[in-house]
Design an enzyme around this catalytic site. Structure first.
Site, PDB file in Angstrom:
ATOM      1  N   HIS A  58       0.854  -1.200   0.000  1.00 62.02           N
ATOM      2  CA  HIS A  58       0.000   0.000   0.000  1.00 62.02           C
ATOM      3  C   HIS A  58       0.881   1.238   0.000  1.00 62.02           C
ATOM      4  O   HIS A  58       1.379   1.676   1.033  1.00 62.02           O
ATOM      5  CB  HIS A  58      -0.918  -0.013   1.226  1.00 62.02           C
ATOM      6  CG  HIS A  58      -1.990   1.029   1.198  1.00 62.02           C
ATOM      7  ND1 HIS A  58      -3.184   0.887   1.879  1.00 62.02           N
ATOM      8  CD2 HIS A  58      -2.067   2.241   0.576  1.00 62.02           C
ATOM      9  CE1 HIS A  58      -3.939   1.951   1.685  1.00 62.02           C
ATOM     10  NE2 HIS A  58      -3.269   2.799   0.902  1.00 62.02           N
ATOM     11  N   ASN A 218      -7.942   3.738  10.694  1.00 63.44           N
ATOM     12  CA  ASN A 218      -7.981   5.013   9.987  1.00 63.44           C
ATOM     13  C   ASN A 218      -9.023   4.956   8.876  1.00 63.44           C
ATOM     14  O   ASN A 218      -9.130   3.954   8.164  1.00 63.44           O
ATOM     15  CB  ASN A 218      -6.613   5.347   9.396  1.00 63.44           C
ATOM     16  CG  ASN A 218      -5.559   5.533  10.476  1.00 63.44           C
ATOM     17  OD1 ASN A 218      -4.691   4.696  10.662  1.00 63.44           O
ATOM     18  ND2 ASN A 218      -5.645   6.629  11.207  1.00 63.44           N
ATOM     19  N   HIS A 249      -0.645   7.789  12.601  1.00 65.75           N
ATOM     20  CA  HIS A 249      -1.914   7.136  12.253  1.00 65.75           C
ATOM     21  C   HIS A 249      -2.408   6.208  13.350  1.00 65.75           C
ATOM     22  O   HIS A 249      -3.623   6.020  13.504  1.00 65.75           O
ATOM     23  CB  HIS A 249      -1.755   6.351  10.949  1.00 65.75           C
ATOM     24  CG  HIS A 249      -1.670   7.213   9.733  1.00 65.75           C
ATOM     25  ND1 HIS A 249      -0.508   7.837   9.354  1.00 65.75           N
ATOM     26  CD2 HIS A 249      -2.614   7.555   8.816  1.00 65.75           C
ATOM     27  CE1 HIS A 249      -0.734   8.531   8.247  1.00 65.75           C
ATOM     28  NE2 HIS A 249      -2.002   8.376   7.901  1.00 65.75           N
ATOM     29  N   ASP A 272       1.593   3.406   3.170  1.00 67.55           N
ATOM     30  CA  ASP A 272       0.606   4.370   2.660  1.00 67.55           C
ATOM     31  C   ASP A 272       1.307   5.672   2.303  1.00 67.55           C
ATOM     32  O   ASP A 272       0.759   6.762   2.470  1.00 67.55           O
ATOM     33  CB  ASP A 272      -0.513   4.607   3.682  1.00 67.55           C
ATOM     34  CG  ASP A 272      -1.765   5.226   3.070  1.00 67.55           C
ATOM     35  OD1 ASP A 272      -1.860   5.287   1.828  1.00 67.55           O
ATOM     36  OD2 ASP A 272      -2.650   5.654   3.836  1.00 67.55           O
ATOM     37  N   ALA A 307      -3.361  12.619   4.994  1.00 63.68           N
ATOM     38  CA  ALA A 307      -3.357  12.204   3.591  1.00 63.68           C
ATOM     39  C   ALA A 307      -2.157  11.303   3.344  1.00 63.68           C
ATOM     40  O   ALA A 307      -1.127  11.732   2.835  1.00 63.68           O
ATOM     41  CB  ALA A 307      -3.308  13.425   2.683  1.00 63.68           C
TER      42      ALA A 307
END
Length: 382
Positions: A58, A218, A249, A272, A307
């Site tokens: 990811h 999240n 996170h 991420d 983000a």
């Protein structure tokens, strides 16, 4: 083809460190006794630890490259950056976008995989959307979110020639529960996330074949004692749980709780990461969203929501070691074996075993990446 050898290292195999000599031929591994005779090209690991390369399933980009706008040359920049941080294979995560742009992204990934490259191996594509809940959209453009659509997914997979390996969906979105078995038939592993699903709906998705939870904790409805919701369902069930271990996170205590609840075999440490990974604080973007990064923390300009991250997997490993007090050999599967098993590549990735790809990382005593081998080739940064 000549055989290469890695000698004098403590090799992580069978979930423990053992004195072994590694032989590499044709990019594949053999394990030999530590006193086996060697010749030709020899790398002396000098008592250091040799581990499998990390697998990141990811990520939205790094070093100034956003996956949703990345041509093959851009993907090579990401791949080389990842390799320098111990990530030897990865999926690119395509953020919810128009059908045209998503198709373009699939074409770029397909073209990149067909060519020669000098960085981490691109294993395929993770589609994060568009079958997601607008209430938990995160950085997803709301006007592009849509109900479950098996035919669209099939069209994407056909265009990608099977390169779509992973898909994030919201169970409560109309048509998604029916999509999950269809995705599995297409060879796609399904994760649930970006979701406000109640417990029953999330469990129905898991029973239908969903195998993971996207960035657990999240962009999802949280646990309540009377309404366990999607978080309760993924904690109780046997699905894999992605975790972003950047200290932002998830609180370290939450990471420890996740490991205690799920066990070491069901947590996957992802990044991420976005295009800001590897770069200074400043202004960036994630898909169509403007992002500002301050003190390494990426947030949307529009509403200050997080983000993605600027995390790398080697940093995630050191964070896990510091937060949990667990030994290295217990935590390595979170970045190697578990993601490889989840997306169905454990037959060649994720562990040091005979016949597997020679994707290897040599760690310093303080668990920093010193040397990386990609399919047996020593990676040269720069």
């Amino acid at each position: 083809m000549s055989t290469q050898y890695i000698v004098n290292g403590q090799v992580y195999t069978g979930r423990s460190f053992q004195a072994k000599t590694l032989a590499i031929e044709g990019g594949r591994l053999s394990l030999l006794p530590p006193d086996a005779p060697v010749g030709g090209e020899v790398f002396d690991a000098a008592g250091k630890r040799v581990i499998p390369g990390f697998v990141d399933i990811h990520t939205h980009g790094a070093v100034g490259v956003d996956v949703n706008g990345a041509a093959p040359a851009d993907l090579e920049k990401i791949a080389r950056f990842f390799a320098g941080n111990g990530t030897t294979s990865f999926l690119v995560s395509v953020l919810t976008d128009t059908e045209e742009q998503t198709g373009w992204c699939l074409d770029q990934c397909k073209a990149y995989r067909a060519g020669e490259h000098g960085g981490a191996e691109l294993l395929g594509v993770h589609l994060e959307g568009p079958f997601l809940s607008p209430d938990y959209k995160g950085a997803m453009p709301e006007h592009l979110l849509r109900r479950g659509d098996k035919e669209l997914l099939r069209a994407y997979q056909e265009r990608a020639e099977g390169c779509v390996r992973y898909l994030t969906v919201s169970p409560e979105v109309e048509g998604v529960l029916e999509m999950i078995p269809a995705a599995r038939e297409l060879g796609i592993t399904v994760a649930i996330g970006h979701s406000g699903a109640d417990y029953e709906t999330a469990m129905a998705a898991i029973e239908a074949g969903a195998a993971a939870a996207t960035h657990t904790g999240n962009a999802m409805r949280l646990l309540h004692q009377h309404q366990p919701a999607i978080l309760g369902a993924v904690l109780e069930s046997d699905v894999y749980c992605e975790a972003i271990c950047d200290g932002r996170h998830l609180h370290p205590g939450m990471v420890r709780l996740l490991l205690k609840t799920k066990g070491l075999d069901r947590v996957v440490a992802i990044t991420d990461s976005i295009m800001a990974a590897g770069l200074p604080d400043g202004n960036y973007h994630l898909g169509v969203n403007e992002v500002v990064v301050a003190d390494g923390d990426a947030r949307l300009v529009s509403n200050n929501a997080r983000a993605g991250s600027t995390l790398t997997q080697d940093t995630a490993l050191r964070n896990l070691l510091a937060w949990t007090g667990r030994p290295l050999e217990q935590l390595l599967p979170l970045l190697t074996e578990n993601p490889a098993r989840l997306i169905g590549v454990f037959d060649r990735k994720g562990s040091i075993d005979a016949g597997k790809d020679a994707d290897l990382v040599v760690l310093s005593p303080d668990n920093r990446v010193e040397t990386v081998f990609l399919m047996g080739r020593r990676f040269q940064p720069g």
